[in-house]
Write an enzyme that holds these catalytic residues in place. Structure first.
Site, PDB file in Angstrom:
ATOM      1  CD  GLU A 289      -2.840  -0.671   2.533  1.00  0.00           C
ATOM      2  OE1 GLU A 289      -3.940  -1.201   2.544  1.00  0.00           O
ATOM      3  OE2 GLU A 289      -2.255  -0.294   3.567  1.00  0.00           O
ATOM      4  N   PRO A 290       1.588   1.538  -1.033  1.00  0.00           N
ATOM      5  CG  PRO A 290       2.557   1.638  -3.144  1.00  0.00           C
ATOM      6  CD  PRO A 290       1.721   0.754  -2.270  1.00  0.00           C
ATOM      7  N   GLY A 291       1.920   5.050  -0.492  1.00  0.00           N
ATOM      8  CA  GLY A 291       1.307   6.360  -0.693  1.00  0.00           C
ATOM      9  C   GLY A 291       2.411   7.322  -1.108  1.00  0.00           C
ATOM     10  NE  ARG A 292       6.327   9.508   3.418  1.00  0.00           N
ATOM     11  CZ  ARG A 292       5.963  10.299   4.425  1.00  0.00           C
ATOM     12  NH1 ARG A 292       6.159  11.590   4.356  1.00  0.00           N
ATOM     13  NH2 ARG A 292       5.419   9.769   5.509  1.00  0.00           N
ATOM     14  NE  ARG A 329       4.927  15.261   5.493  1.00  0.00           N
ATOM     15  CZ  ARG A 329       6.215  15.070   5.553  1.00  0.00           C
ATOM     16  NH1 ARG A 329       7.050  15.892   4.937  1.00  0.00           N
ATOM     17  NH2 ARG A 329       6.712  14.059   6.225  1.00  0.00           N
ATOM     18  CB  CYS A 360      -1.330  35.098  12.269  1.00  0.00           C
ATOM     19  SG  CYS A 360      -1.504  36.580  11.327  1.00  0.00           S
ATOM     20  CD  GLU A 361       0.387  29.019  14.721  1.00  0.00           C
ATOM     21  OE1 GLU A 361       0.680  28.516  15.807  1.00  0.00           O
ATOM     22  OE2 GLU A 361      -0.765  29.333  14.376  1.00  0.00           O
ATOM     23  CE1 TYR A 389      -0.154  10.591   4.126  1.00  0.00           C
ATOM     24  CE2 TYR A 389       2.109  10.306   3.404  1.00  0.00           C
ATOM     25  CZ  TYR A 389       0.886   9.765   3.735  1.00  0.00           C
ATOM     26  OH  TYR A 389       0.713   8.405   3.687  1.00  0.00           O
TER      27      TYR A 389
HETATM   28  N1  LLP Z   1      -1.360   1.930   4.640  1.00  0.00           N
HETATM   29  C1  LLP Z   1      -1.746   2.329   5.864  1.00  0.00           C
HETATM   30  C2  LLP Z   1      -2.652   1.486   6.628  1.00  0.00           C
HETATM   31  C3  LLP Z   1      -1.288   3.548   6.388  1.00  0.00           C
HETATM   32  O1  LLP Z   1      -1.667   3.904   7.608  1.00  0.00           O
HETATM   33  C4  LLP Z   1      -0.442   4.370   5.608  1.00  0.00           C
HETATM   34  C5  LLP Z   1       0.039   5.661   6.120  1.00  0.00           C
HETATM   35  C6  LLP Z   1      -0.079   3.921   4.325  1.00  0.00           C
HETATM   36  C7  LLP Z   1      -0.541   2.690   3.882  1.00  0.00           C
HETATM   37  C8  LLP Z   1       0.820   4.714   3.405  1.00  0.00           C
HETATM   38  O2  LLP Z   1       2.070   5.005   3.935  1.00  0.00           O
HETATM   39  P1  LLP Z   1       3.175   5.724   3.009  1.00  0.00           P
HETATM   40  O3  LLP Z   1       3.527   4.763   1.934  1.00  0.00           O
HETATM   41  O4  LLP Z   1       2.553   6.947   2.469  1.00  0.00           O
HETATM   42  O5  LLP Z   1       4.281   6.030   3.930  1.00  0.00           O
HETATM   43  N2  LLP Z   1       1.091  12.488   7.548  1.00  0.00           N
HETATM   44  C9  LLP Z   1       2.359  11.781   7.719  1.00  0.00           C
HETATM   45  C10 LLP Z   1       2.274  10.362   7.197  1.00  0.00           C
HETATM   46  C11 LLP Z   1       1.194   9.536   7.864  1.00  0.00           C
HETATM   47  C12 LLP Z   1       1.087   8.155   7.268  1.00  0.00           C
HETATM   48  C13 LLP Z   1      -0.058   7.416   7.823  1.00  0.00           C
HETATM   49  N3  LLP Z   1      -0.299   6.125   7.257  1.00  0.00           N
HETATM   50  C14 LLP Z   1       3.451  12.573   7.003  1.00  0.00           C
HETATM   51  O6  LLP Z   1       3.155  13.630   6.451  1.00  0.00           O
HETATM   52  O7  LLP Z   1       4.607  12.187   7.034  1.00  0.00           O
END
Ligand code: LLP
Length: 433
Positions: A289-292, A329, A360-361, A389
């Protein structure tokens, strides 16, 4: 500033996907989120081509919390990816954007009853159950609607990946999932596997985010397979899928040393195959499950530089027309970024600046101490590596409208999200009479 994807310099000006930053500013204004679509497609291809096995099916599930909107959901559907959502709102966006419900995984540690009803009504492919209380609701709902629900259980394999403590997610006392060392977890698996309305398909974990040491992923894959194998041998359940989550680290600054994705994914598959082979165990599907790691490096934020202020201590501030509202971030995680001046991209970086926003921070600092060419009001500041993010965590603090989102590819721009207007900012307000 490191160039990513389809960035190039022409006559001292930065182009992304064949479009100059000046043209982007003129057509869409700033602050502006720009996504290099060609680069994103290429990244998606690296995942799909390398996370593959001839012993089991694989799925690449995009974690939509990193960055999502209708355009993005449509693009993911076209590319053949799956999508992970964590709220009714993300689910709604995925569906409206054209993602097939059966390709959606629904996560969350506290899904609301009405969110679960919505997911059932829309025939979401997989619900990732977080705890026994949620299972009770699901079982009741599935029984009421007479549907058979396909579920995974989120477990913690006890691997503590090194990362910022706010984004560690698999510690034994984490709010997410249930520990594999907890008897209650086994009991729940047994109960779910006997439920005629629940099709218990397997287990899920996510060990943290922005993780650079690949051995954590290998250790968690082995621990998950071992656990699945033990559950099958002990409980007479049929485990068909393991979802290993995301968390693969990416480059923001020179301090980050991400592993090479294609090599890592091949090694990941090999380690999974070896572990399955050692146990003489078979699984139908392994998903990640890649996001970033999919979106971050394809995204940049453009700002217009306003005033430049030198304080009595000699600190030189560059003020930009956005800040912590479009990228929280740095304030939240002390995240660091690189930057460049888009219209002076090849000029020598000679001056040290602090890039501050307009909110304003005091903490509204995007970058502390960065060397840039001498800046002037009106220049375009680009912060690359802001795909993940930022837009998804943006706010309207100080009643500032969210920036527009534009996808660029081969000299063409496609608006994905319009800039919020003043009217948008009060669209849900009710005037006192
Ligand atoms: N799967 C699950 C269940 C997750 O909780 C997450 C991220 C991902 C996949 C994707 O993770 P990634 O591949 O994007 O690292 N807001 C924070 C990151 C929070 C991530 C939460 N869960 C930031 O800006 O660094």
């Amino acid at each position: 500033m490191k160039f990513f994807g389809r960035m190039e310099a022409r006559n001292n000006e930065l182009y992304i996907g064949g479009v100059s930053v000046e043209r982007l500013r003129q057509e869409f204004g700033t602050p502006l989120y720009v996504i290099d679509e060609g680069d994103f497609k290429e990244k998606a291809g690296v995942f799909m081509d390398n996370f593959r096995s001839d012993q089991f099916a694989t799925r690449v599930i995009y974690a939509s919390k990193a960055f999502t909107n209708l355009y993005m959901a449509g693009l993911l559907a076209e590319l053949g990816l799956y999508m992970d959502v964590v709220s009714g709102g993300e689910l709604y966006t995925a569906l409206k954007g054209g993602m097939a419900p059966e390709k959606i995984y629904y996560h969350g540690n506290n899904k609301l009853f009405q969110e679960l009803e919505f997911a059932l009504a829309e025939k979401v492919g997989t619900i990732v159950v977080d705890n026994e209380y949620e299972y009770q609701w699901l079982s009741e709902l599935a029984g009421r609607e007479r549907v058979r629900l396909s579920v995974l259980l989120r477990v913690n394999p006890g691997i503590e990946a090194e990362t910022h403590k706010y984004i560690q997610t698999a510690k034994d006392d984490s709010k997410f999932g249930m520990s594999i060392f907890n008897q209650k977890t086994q009991d729940l698996i047994e109960e779910m596997s006997k439920d005629k309305y629940v099709d218990f398909r397997g287990i899920h974990c996510h060990i943290g985010s922005q993780v650079f040491d690949e051995t954590f992923f290998f250790a968690s894959a082995r621990a998950m397979i071992q656990f699945a194998y033990e559950m099958e041998s002990k409980l007479n359940v049929d485990i068909r899928e393991i979802n290993l989550g995301g968390g693969f680290g990416v480059y923001y600054t020179e301090k980050d040393q991400p592993f090479e994705l294609a090599d890592f994914l091949k090694k990941y598959i090999q380690i999974i195959e070896e572990k399955l082979h050692a146990l003489n165990f078979e699984l139908e599907t392994i998903s990640i499950e890649p996001g970033r790691s999919l979106i971050n490096n394809s995204g940049s934020t453009l700002y217009t530089i306003g005033h430049i202020k030198e304080t009595i201590t000699g600190r030189q501030y560059i003020f930009v027309d956005g800040g912590m509202a479009d990228n929280p971030r740095p304030a939240l995680y002390q995240a660091e970024y690189e930057a460049g001046i888009g219209n002076k991209i090849n000029s020598e970086p000679v001056q040290e600046y602090t890039v501050a926003g307009k909110l304003c921070e005091t903490g509204d600092i995007l970058i502390e101490n960065i060397k840039l060419p001498v800046a002037s009001p009106g220049d375009i500041l680009i912060i690359p590596s802001t795909g993940a993010y930022t837009y998804s965590m943006s706010s309207n603090y100080n009643k500032i409208g969210r920036p527009a989102v534009v996808f660029v590819e081969e000299g063409e721009c496609r608006l994905a999200v319009k800039r919020e207007s003043y009217a948008d900012l009060i669209r849900n307000d009710v005037v006192r009479r």
